[in-house]
Write an enzyme that holds these catalytic residues in place. Structure first.
Site, PDB file in Angstrom:
ATOM      1  N   SER A 139      37.587  48.305  26.135  1.00  0.00           N
ATOM      2  CA  SER A 139      37.362  48.158  27.577  1.00  0.00           C
ATOM      3  C   SER A 139      36.815  49.494  28.073  1.00  0.00           C
ATOM      4  O   SER A 139      36.947  50.508  27.383  1.00  0.00           O
ATOM      5  CB  SER A 139      38.719  47.887  28.245  1.00  0.00           C
ATOM      6  OG  SER A 139      38.641  47.998  29.645  1.00  0.00           O
ATOM      7  N   TYR A 160      48.117  49.298  29.428  1.00  0.00           N
ATOM      8  CA  TYR A 160      46.808  48.758  29.029  1.00  0.00           C
ATOM      9  C   TYR A 160      45.885  49.908  28.624  1.00  0.00           C
ATOM     10  O   TYR A 160      45.234  49.866  27.580  1.00  0.00           O
ATOM     11  CB  TYR A 160      46.223  47.973  30.203  1.00  0.00           C
ATOM     12  CG  TYR A 160      44.929  47.232  29.905  1.00  0.00           C
ATOM     13  CD1 TYR A 160      44.953  46.010  29.243  1.00  0.00           C
ATOM     14  CD2 TYR A 160      43.694  47.738  30.321  1.00  0.00           C
ATOM     15  CE1 TYR A 160      43.770  45.315  28.995  1.00  0.00           C
ATOM     16  CE2 TYR A 160      42.514  47.044  30.080  1.00  0.00           C
ATOM     17  CZ  TYR A 160      42.556  45.835  29.415  1.00  0.00           C
ATOM     18  OH  TYR A 160      41.389  45.150  29.173  1.00  0.00           O
TER      19      TYR A 160
HETATM   20  P1  NAI Z   1      40.833  35.907  28.909  1.00  0.00           P
HETATM   21  O1  NAI Z   1      42.276  35.864  29.307  1.00  0.00           O
HETATM   22  O2  NAI Z   1      39.883  35.052  29.645  1.00  0.00           O
HETATM   23  O3  NAI Z   1      40.693  35.610  27.352  1.00  0.00           O
HETATM   24  C1  NAI Z   1      41.547  36.220  26.428  1.00  0.00           C
HETATM   25  C2  NAI Z   1      42.014  35.199  25.430  1.00  0.00           C
HETATM   26  O4  NAI Z   1      42.947  35.864  24.553  1.00  0.00           O
HETATM   27  C3  NAI Z   1      42.745  34.020  26.064  1.00  0.00           C
HETATM   28  O5  NAI Z   1      42.195  32.800  25.608  1.00  0.00           O
HETATM   29  C4  NAI Z   1      44.176  34.185  25.608  1.00  0.00           C
HETATM   30  O6  NAI Z   1      44.855  32.954  25.412  1.00  0.00           O
HETATM   31  C5  NAI Z   1      43.999  34.951  24.299  1.00  0.00           C
HETATM   32  N1  NAI Z   1      45.205  35.643  23.901  1.00  0.00           N
HETATM   33  C6  NAI Z   1      46.043  36.369  24.662  1.00  0.00           C
HETATM   34  N2  NAI Z   1      47.100  36.779  23.957  1.00  0.00           N
HETATM   35  C7  NAI Z   1      46.906  36.335  22.691  1.00  0.00           C
HETATM   36  C8  NAI Z   1      47.646  36.429  21.495  1.00  0.00           C
HETATM   37  N3  NAI Z   1      48.832  37.055  21.456  1.00  0.00           N
HETATM   38  N4  NAI Z   1      47.141  35.870  20.375  1.00  0.00           N
HETATM   39  C9  NAI Z   1      45.971  35.197  20.410  1.00  0.00           C
HETATM   40  N5  NAI Z   1      45.242  35.045  21.520  1.00  0.00           N
HETATM   41  C10 NAI Z   1      45.709  35.603  22.659  1.00  0.00           C
HETATM   42  O7  NAI Z   1      40.439  37.448  29.020  1.00  0.00           O
HETATM   43  P2  NAI Z   1      39.103  38.254  28.634  1.00  0.00           P
HETATM   44  O8  NAI Z   1      38.761  39.049  29.809  1.00  0.00           O
HETATM   45  O9  NAI Z   1      38.089  37.386  28.040  1.00  0.00           O
HETATM   46  O10 NAI Z   1      39.689  39.243  27.536  1.00  0.00           O
HETATM   47  C11 NAI Z   1      39.088  39.469  26.275  1.00  0.00           C
HETATM   48  C12 NAI Z   1      39.151  40.938  25.947  1.00  0.00           C
HETATM   49  O11 NAI Z   1      38.341  41.659  26.863  1.00  0.00           O
HETATM   50  C13 NAI Z   1      40.551  41.545  26.049  1.00  0.00           C
HETATM   51  O12 NAI Z   1      40.776  42.391  24.947  1.00  0.00           O
HETATM   52  C14 NAI Z   1      40.487  42.338  27.336  1.00  0.00           C
HETATM   53  O13 NAI Z   1      41.395  43.417  27.334  1.00  0.00           O
HETATM   54  C15 NAI Z   1      39.048  42.789  27.320  1.00  0.00           C
HETATM   55  N6  NAI Z   1      38.513  43.188  28.627  1.00  0.00           N
HETATM   56  C16 NAI Z   1      38.543  42.348  29.693  1.00  0.00           C
HETATM   57  C17 NAI Z   1      38.056  42.768  30.910  1.00  0.00           C
HETATM   58  C18 NAI Z   1      38.070  41.888  32.110  1.00  0.00           C
HETATM   59  O14 NAI Z   1      37.664  42.297  33.200  1.00  0.00           O
HETATM   60  N7  NAI Z   1      38.506  40.642  31.995  1.00  0.00           N
HETATM   61  C19 NAI Z   1      37.486  44.115  31.099  1.00  0.00           C
HETATM   62  C20 NAI Z   1      37.475  44.896  29.881  1.00  0.00           C
HETATM   63  C21 NAI Z   1      37.975  44.447  28.711  1.00  0.00           C
END
Ligand code: NAI
Length: 299
Positions: free
Chosen positions: A141, A154
């Site tokens: 991130s 985080y």
């Molecule tokens: P999201 O919540 O839409 O997708 C993340 C997915 O990871 C979800 O489907 C969730 O069920 C899954 N997940 C969560 N815990 C889990 C576990 N223990 N085992 C397996 N799957 C699990 O969120 P997003 O934004 O797509 O996140 C993806 C990555 O991007 C993360 O690493 C997040 O930290 C990073 N990120 C997100 C940002 C944002 O603004 N949303 C900004 C910068 C980085």
């Protein structure tokens, strides 16, 4: 590493947000894709949405070493050897470190850091042994560089993913395996709803969810970048073997400002005993680090 077509990719957190965008883009490139996620209903929905015979879903909590190995076996039996690994699953918790419990730490470290460690420890030995090259892409991130009081845990996990990823890039270069780190800013995703998947066993030390705050976060994320845009920028960077994948160019100035502040904390001091010897040691180390960077960039 330019050739993606025909490879098998394993995408954690692949059922939503960034992961789903990556899965879609990888399928379009001609990859076989495993969507590994803890939300089984989201996996079902994603499979319906993607409607592609080269994709499979696998329920997985990335914090579990045993489940990771089992998921890897299942996927490789069905889709063939994984040579593209996307450690992308992540959860967020908006609070300060001094306001956090051990359960908060265990949850976030378990998913955001140990999830990446488990992915690497499960798949990298297999990738090395097969000698087919490949690529590991860890989703960090901009929070791997930019810090505030909250979200403190985080920030901690993403800074750690940065160290892990950079070090891994240098050690895997000799095996023809590239490593990149994706650093998005705001994404149109449902990370604001992370609390819904917090494990029961780690709820005792949780603060009561502030529903108004979560609903504001949801609104904020509506302005986030579309996962498809991030995915396209990510695959392009992987094909060019770039380490840093800065999907959001709007952060460049702020990063420069922060790096300038870091450098401004250096001071000139009078020479201390041992400096001359140290300089020699550091010159050797510096040259070897530079060589490692060049070797990794030359993949
Ligand atoms: P999201 O919540 O839409 O997708 C993340 C997915 O990871 C979800 O489907 C969730 O069920 C899954 N997940 C969560 N815990 C889990 C576990 N223990 N085992 C397996 N799957 C699990 O969120 P997003 O934004 O797509 O996140 C993806 C990555 O991007 C993360 O690493 C997040 O930290 C990073 N990120 C997100 C940002 C944002 O603004 N949303 C900004 C910068 C980085």
């Amino acid at each position: 590493m330019t050739q993606l077509a025909g490879r098998t990719a394993f995408v954690t957190g692949g059922a939503n947000g960034v992961g789903l965008g990556l899965a879609r883009a990888l399928l379009a490139e001609g990859c076989k894709v495993a969507i590994a996620d803890v939300r089984e209903d989201s996996i079902e929905a994603a499979l319906k949405l993607l409607e592609n015979q080269h994709v499979m879903g696998v329920p997985l909590d990335v914090a579990s070493r045993e489940s990771f190995a089992q998921a890897a076996d299942r996927v490789e039996a069905e889709l063939g050897p994984v040579s593209l690994l996307f450690n992308n699953a992540g959860v967020n918790l908006f609070q300060t470190i001094d306001d956090s419990s051990y359960d908060d730490w265990d949850w976030l470290l378990g998913v955001n850091l140990h999830g990446v460690i488990n992915g690497v420890t499960t798949f990298v030995p297999r990738m090395k042994e097969r000698g087919l090259g490949g690529h590991v892409c860890n989703t960090a991130s901009m929070a791997a560089f930019l810090c505030n009081g909250a979200p403190g845990i985080y920030n901690t996990t993403k800074f750690a993913v940065r160290g892990l990823s950079e070090s891994l890039r240098y050690s895997l270069a000799a095996h023809g395996i590239g490593v990149s780190m994706l650093c998005p800013g705001l994404v149109k995703s449902q990370i604001y709803a992370s609390d819904a998947i917090r494990p029961e066993a780690l709820k005792a030390g949780a603060k009561e969810v502030n529903t108004e705050f979560v609903s504001n976060l949801e609104k904020l994320h509506q302005a986030g970048m579309e996962p498809e845009v991030i995915a396209a920028r990510t695959l392009e960077a992987i094909q060019e073997n770039r380490f840093y994948i800065f999907s959001h160019p709007e952060f460049q100035d702020e990063l420069a400002e922060v790096f300038d502040e870091v450098l401004a904390d250096f001071r000139e001091y009078p020479e201390d005993p041992g400096l001359a010897d140290r300089l020699q040691i550091e010159a050797g180390r510096r040259a070897s680090y530079k060589k490692a960077r060049e070797a990794a960039n030359a993949l």
